[in-house]
Design a protein around this motif. Structure first.
Motif, short mmCIF file in Angstrom:
data_model
loop_
_atom_site.label_atom_id
_atom_site.label_comp_id
_atom_site.label_asym_id
_atom_site.label_seq_id
_atom_site.Cartn_x
_atom_site.Cartn_y
_atom_site.Cartn_z
N GLU A 207 5.74 -7.89 -4.56
CA GLU A 207 4.30 -7.85 -4.31
C GLU A 207 3.58 -9.39 -5.12
N GLN A 260 0.80 7.62 -7.73
CA GLN A 260 0.37 6.40 -7.68
C GLN A 260 1.17 5.59 -6.71
N ASP A 264 0.03 4.06 -2.81
CA ASP A 264 0.45 2.50 -2.58
C ASP A 264 1.21 2.29 -1.22
N ARG A 267 -0.77 3.11 1.84
CA ARG A 267 -1.75 2.11 1.92
C ARG A 267 -0.93 0.95 2.75
N TYR A 268 0.45 0.91 2.53
CA TYR A 268 1.11 -0.30 3.26
C TYR A 268 1.60 0.26 4.43
#
Length: 460
Positions: A207, A260, A264, A267-268
């Motif tokens: 990341e 969480q 994430d 979202r990716y």
């Protein structure tokens, strides 16, 4: 002492699974497990009689030791400390009697035991089979060398797998700055291995150095699925192993981290090119031939976002917890489900299998995990059907939560995709369309409203 590692006289291969016990029942289960997974194993009746070659040349992925037959806490701790000193990178699983105090268990863990398991769990459930597959086949995770960049600092260790003896040799160390020379040396190997417990640091590296477009976004999706796989298996073991009871705060913390991470991942995935194949091929290592939870999660999160179906937190929690009760099935049932499917279970095994959603919910409640009422309903309904022929309660179609329908569909999708990709015949696009069309034609498992809602995501 019996050894399966010395059957091939032409080459030494590392021992994967070391069993230290005099207990006939544990020995029998261990040998059945070894045969099921085709592990290279050794058996010894005490720590002192562990084969000298194993001490010098091998570092077993997993060591299973029976402490029940060793008198006194101090002596048990001494045996664990001896194993830890001889095999510092091995996962030690200790079978205990069940009458140990909380303090005793913590002292055994402090002496080297990674997990504590009861004999009754080993005999009557599939927990040891799940645990062994995880520790032997899912400890070292392959990652492409192309994920790494010269002149960057890494905060994880990485290993090269030697062909001759299957040992993992450290080639990158935490705090190391990756030089051009080192990169060129590793390029020929194409991949290195990261230990499962260091996937969080590997994720941070990806990341930091990969953006959120194109091929870089695919890498983010893949590493997030790896990270969630590690969390998923850890949470299942915390909830299912009896000796892990009482760790409510730790479990809740891990679950929050999982939720969480799943958000994430969504979202990716939402903007990821070739997203279906990225999901299907993200976890290309041995353990995930059997562990389907992270794939089902990824499909469900993506479809939920793109089709606006279900509440995301309930989708994630249902994917995490719905199959928890599978670990309470007998070893025979578990082995059948891994290699075939529920249609091959014996009648009495099938009846127990059909109650596993209720067992999942019961264990969640027993451990006082904080979940919504919607998630509780969804956990129980992930195998209910539109034609009232589902289980465990044959719930009416209008009582099946949206999240449960989605997890049920993604389980079916993953099973079909996995079988087709392993055959190397069909593409993901074809299988996706085929599954949707078959379900729309029959309306046996799912209602038309649900299938119409996800059509644009599955078929377009």
């Amino acid at each position: 002492m019996e050894s399966t590692a010395k059957q091939d006289p032409t080459a030494f291969k590392r021992i994967e699974f070391l069993v230290v016990t005099k207990n006939a029942e544990l020995l029998s289960v261990s040998k059945d497990l070894v045969e099921h997974y085709k592990f290279r194993a050794e058996y010894s009746d005490s720590v002192d009689t562990v084969d000298a070659d194993t001490r010098l040349s091998s570092s077993p992925m997993m060591i299973l030791i029976s402490l029940e037959e060793i008198e006194g806490l101090q002596e048990r701790m001494k045996n664990l400390q001896q194993l830890r000193a001889a095999f510092p990178r091995s996962h030690i699983v200790a079978m205990v009697a069940g009458d140990e105090s909380t303090d005793d268990c913590e002292m055994l863990r402090g002496s080297g035991a990674r997990y504590l398991v009861l004999l009754q769990e080993i005999k009557n459930s599939s927990k040891l089979y799940y645990l062994a597959a995880l520790l032997v086949q899912g400890t070292y995770i392959p990652v492409p060398v192309s994920d790494l960049f010269p002149s960057t600092q890494v905060n994880f260790n990485a290993y090269h797998k030697l062909v001759l003896n299957q040992k993992f040799l450290p080639v990158i160390f935490s705090g190391f700055t990756f030089s051009d020379k080192k990169y060129r040396q590793l390029e020929t190997a194409q991949q290195v291995y990261v230990r499962r417990e260091e996937l969080g640091e590997y994720r941070k590296y990806i990341e930091t150095y990969h953006d959120q477009v194109g091929a870089a976004l695919k890498k983010r999706c893949r590493v997030m699925m790896m990270s969630l796989m590690a969390l998923y298996s850890e949470i299942l073991l915390l909830l299912s192993l009896d000796c892990e009871a009482g760790k409510k705060d730790l479990v809740q913390s891990k679950v929050s981290e999982f939720v969480q991470g799943s958000q994430d991942l969504g979202r990716y995935l939402k903007d990821c090119p070739d997203v279906w194949n990225v999901i299907a091929k993200a976890l290309d290592f041995q353990f995930c031939r059997y562990e389907r939870g992270p794939y089902i999660l990824a499909y469900a999160v993506y479809i939920s976002l793109k089709a606006d179906w279900g509440q995301m937190q309930d989708v994630v929690m249902t994917a995490l917890l719905a199959d928890l009760g599978i670990l309470d099935l007998t070893p025979e049932s578990f082995k059948t489900l891994q290699k075939k499917n529920e249609k091959h279970l014996k009648p009495e095994e099938l009846e127990r299998y059909r109650h596993h959603p209720m067992n999942s919910l019961n264990r969640v409640m027993l451990r006082e995990l904080e979940v919504s009422n919607e998630t509780k309903s969804s956990i129980v309904c992930t195998h209910e059907r539109n034609d009232l022929k589902g289980f465990p309660n044959q719930s009416p179609a209008d009582k099946i939560p949206a999240e449960a329908q989605l997890i049920h569909f993604c389980e079916l999708l993953d099973r079909r995709v996995r079988a087709s990709l392993e055959d190397g015949i069909l593409t993901h696009d074809f299988v996706r369309k085929q599954v949707w069309e078959e379900e729309k034609d029959s309306l046996k498992r799912f209602n038309a409203a649900f299938l119409d809602k996800i059509e644009k995501v599955l078929v377009a």
